[in-house]
Design an enzyme around this catalytic site. Structure first.
Site, PDB file in Angstrom:
ATOM      1  N   ASN A 207     -37.118 -43.422  64.065  1.00 33.01           N
ATOM      2  CA  ASN A 207     -36.847 -42.523  63.001  1.00 33.01           C
ATOM      3  C   ASN A 207     -36.612 -43.476  61.837  1.00 33.01           C
ATOM      4  O   ASN A 207     -36.154 -44.355  62.152  1.00 33.01           O
ATOM      5  CB  ASN A 207     -35.736 -41.445  63.387  1.00 33.01           C
ATOM      6  CG  ASN A 207     -34.428 -42.003  63.357  1.00 33.01           C
ATOM      7  OD1 ASN A 207     -33.824 -42.601  63.052  1.00 33.01           O
ATOM      8  ND2 ASN A 207     -34.030 -41.913  64.713  1.00 33.01           N
ATOM      9  N   ARG A 208     -36.785 -42.884  60.648  1.00 30.25           N
ATOM     10  CA  ARG A 208     -36.365 -43.733  59.383  1.00 30.25           C
ATOM     11  C   ARG A 208     -35.258 -44.394  59.299  1.00 30.25           C
ATOM     12  O   ARG A 208     -34.710 -45.392  58.969  1.00 30.25           O
ATOM     13  CB  ARG A 208     -36.610 -42.785  58.116  1.00 30.25           C
ATOM     14  CG  ARG A 208     -37.937 -42.215  58.128  1.00 30.25           C
ATOM     15  CD  ARG A 208     -38.139 -41.443  56.897  1.00 30.25           C
ATOM     16  NE  ARG A 208     -39.700 -40.726  57.153  1.00 30.25           N
ATOM     17  CZ  ARG A 208     -39.798 -39.620  57.826  1.00 30.25           C
ATOM     18  NH1 ARG A 208     -38.811 -39.101  58.649  1.00 30.25           N
ATOM     19  NH2 ARG A 208     -41.063 -39.083  57.982  1.00 30.25           N
ATOM     20  N   LYS A 209     -33.954 -43.639  59.738  1.00 26.69           N
ATOM     21  CA  LYS A 209     -32.504 -44.289  59.539  1.00 26.69           C
ATOM     22  C   LYS A 209     -32.670 -45.288  60.744  1.00 26.69           C
ATOM     23  O   LYS A 209     -32.026 -46.231  60.206  1.00 26.69           O
ATOM     24  CB  LYS A 209     -31.699 -43.244  59.919  1.00 26.69           C
ATOM     25  CG  LYS A 209     -30.014 -43.621  59.771  1.00 26.69           C
ATOM     26  CD  LYS A 209     -29.141 -42.466  60.143  1.00 26.69           C
ATOM     27  CE  LYS A 209     -27.585 -43.076  59.772  1.00 26.69           C
ATOM     28  NZ  LYS A 209     -27.310 -44.248  60.647  1.00 26.69           N
ATOM     29  N   GLU A 210     -33.081 -45.162  61.677  1.00 27.34           N
ATOM     30  CA  GLU A 210     -32.980 -46.387  62.659  1.00 27.34           C
ATOM     31  C   GLU A 210     -33.764 -47.421  62.208  1.00 27.34           C
ATOM     32  O   GLU A 210     -33.338 -48.570  62.246  1.00 27.34           O
ATOM     33  CB  GLU A 210     -33.358 -45.876  63.890  1.00 27.34           C
ATOM     34  CG  GLU A 210     -33.398 -46.871  65.359  1.00 27.34           C
ATOM     35  CD  GLU A 210     -33.950 -46.330  66.433  1.00 27.34           C
ATOM     36  OE1 GLU A 210     -34.030 -47.282  67.399  1.00 27.34           O
ATOM     37  OE2 GLU A 210     -34.359 -45.248  66.654  1.00 27.34           O
ATOM     38  N   ASP A 251     -42.527 -44.730  56.611  1.00 16.53           N
ATOM     39  CA  ASP A 251     -43.937 -44.389  56.405  1.00 16.53           C
ATOM     40  C   ASP A 251     -45.108 -45.402  56.603  1.00 16.53           C
ATOM     41  O   ASP A 251     -46.182 -45.053  57.120  1.00 16.53           O
ATOM     42  CB  ASP A 251     -44.131 -43.872  54.918  1.00 16.53           C
ATOM     43  CG  ASP A 251     -42.972 -42.884  54.620  1.00 16.53           C
ATOM     44  OD1 ASP A 251     -42.612 -41.997  55.769  1.00 16.53           O
ATOM     45  OD2 ASP A 251     -42.433 -42.620  53.612  1.00 16.53           O
TER      46      ASP A 251
END
Length: 478
Positions: A207-210, A251
């Site tokens: 995921n983006r936060k990770e 992305d």
């Protein structure tokens, strides 16, 4: 052509379907030099503004930036932000991104405004306009129809989930099941930690936060079949880079993964390419993309070295290069030979050897070593000339000259992951095989290019010279 170039050349022939939460990214840049007298807050003197296609649209941008074609399906509101996004797709990407934008008048287009200090490249504040809610049933069904209609024309699928409601369970299941039926790989860039809704997808990215929090650690690939792990994970360390902005890095990873799989790459190659692309975009401002040329420069950094920089006489310098590569988690390959007259067979050996590793070290017999092995008439070219010709090959990362008759001591120094020789040898005949296997590496035999041999070329040259008439200074008789 280098194997990486062969892979990149396929990008233009691929099409990726991207489905997800579309948003408008609005960046406001300016100088910050004072605190507001009205409240304890910074004042930004706006210098410029920039609007970009964001969210799942940034995945579409990333696909197009690599030279692939994208079919994008998403939802916008009946507002100016939605109209701005529709215009941007047409004006900036044309035929590179085919859009299927469904208009839902009951929800606003997601818009994010970021205020950034131009001098320090620091994000000061972000303001969001959004509605994170399920789609209306009629919009949901229209989106599913658009996706299923586009799927047969796609080589891979990306589901870019920002949890705004577009990727409902019904949409996700419909797309994944149809893609599996058609044999298309599905890459999911998820939101949250419950991945059960994505069951059946080919690949799920972090995921983006990770990714933002652990970007300095690189990427790890875990493979499974029938829910069971397939052994040790592949870890690819991050490239050393000055991080300017992590916006859109996830992305980019999803875009590169999808294009690589669409082009026929395996998971390891796709992971390494995505990791390289992430290093490119985090070094830029805003939600950026990586081009195929930028990706290539990361995957083949040694191509920028001069031939002289690739040639190593001092083995202590070799140790430094090897330590640097190992610190980056790179696979080191090794091959060796006299390479007296470089011919297409040698080029084939180098190219295929480089395809099996990340950095290729070539051991080169010194002039004295060649004379002991081949006779007093050899080498035809001295060691400096032979080294420079080898170093000019893009597939070669280092050329190391050794004085011994065999490369055993050099192999012991290099500790390669892969040892490559021509198929005129049997595995049990390859010098250094036992050492490499002891290090946990493997030996690869490369098929020969028929009709090429240095010894044959030398003999043919000598025979041709013998047939040529002698030239003297005497004048011909009249």
């Amino acid at each position: 052509m280098h194997p990486i170039d062969q892979q990149l050349a396929k990008f233009g022939e691929t099409t990726v379907l991207c489905v997800g939460d579309l948003m408008l990214d609005h960046f406001v840049y300016g100088d910050v030099s004072r605190v507001s007298p009205e409240a304890p807050s910074l004042v930004i003197a706006v210098g410029r503004e920039e609007q970009l296609v964001g969210g799942a649209g940034n995945v579409a941008r990333g696909i197009a930036a690599l030279g692939a074609r994208c079919i994008f399906a998403g939802v916008i509101g009946e507002d100016e932000s939605g109209r701005a996004l529709a215009r941007k797709f047409v004006d900036e990407y044309g035929d590179a991104i085919e859009t299927h934008l469904l208009v839902d008048a009951s929800r606003p287009t997601t818009r994010k405004v970021r205020f950034v200090s131009d001098h320090h490249s620091t994000h000061l504040l972000r303001a969001d306009w959004e509605l994170a809610a399920p789609l209306r049933p009629d919009i949901e069904q229209a989106l599913i129809r658009a996706c299923l209609h586009a799927l047969p024309r796609a080589d891979a699928v990306v589901l870019s989930d920002y949890a705004k409601g577009v990727l409902s369970p019904a949409v996700i299941r419909a797309v994944i099941e149809k893609a599996r039926e058609l044999g298309k790989p599905v890459v999911v860039d998820p939101k949250g930690t419950d991945f059960t809704v994505y069951r059946g997808a080919t690949l799920i990215t972090p995921n983006r936060k990770e990714l933002a929090d652990r970007s300095e650690e690189g990427m790890s690939l875990y493979t499974a079949r029938d829910g069971k792990s397939q052994g040790r994970a592949l870890h690819v360390p991050a490239y050393p880079v000055k991080v300017r902005d992590v916006s859109g890095a996830g992305d980019t990873v999803a875009a590169v993964m999808a294009v690589m799989l669409a082009a026929g790459a395996d998971f390891e190659a796709a992971t390494r390419a995505a990791n390289a692309a992430a290093a490119v975009v985090v070094g830029k401002r805003g939600t950026s993309t990586a081009s195929a040329a930028e990706l290539r420069s990361r995957l083949l950094p040694a191509a920028s070295l001069t031939a002289e920089e690739k040639v190593i006489f001092d083995w202590s310098i070799l140790d430094e290069r090897l330590a640097e590569w190992r610190g980056q988690g790179l696979r080191i390959g090794f091959t060796n030979g006299c390479f007296d007259l470089l011919h297409p067979g040698h080029v084939k050996l180098m190219t295929e050897a480089r395809a099996a590793c990340d950095r290729l070290v070539v051991g080169l017999n010194s002039d004295a070593s060649v004379r002991r092995l081949k006779g007093k008439e050899r080498p035809v070219q001295d060691q400096q000339a032979r080294a420079e010709v080898l170093a000019a090959l893009e597939a070669v990362d280092l050329v190391v000259i050794f004085e011994q008759d065999t490369p055993v001591e050099l192999i012991r120094r290099v500790k390669p992951t892969v040892l490559v020789k021509g198929a005129d040898y049997r595995i049990d005949q390859v010098v250094g095989r036992e050492l490499v296997e002891e290090f946990g590496g493997k030996v690869i035999l490369v098929g020969l290019a028929p009709g090429y041999s240095t010894t044959a070329l030398v003999q043919r040259s000598a025979a041709n010279s013998a047939r040529e008439p002698a030239v003297t200074g005497a004048k011909p008789k009249r």
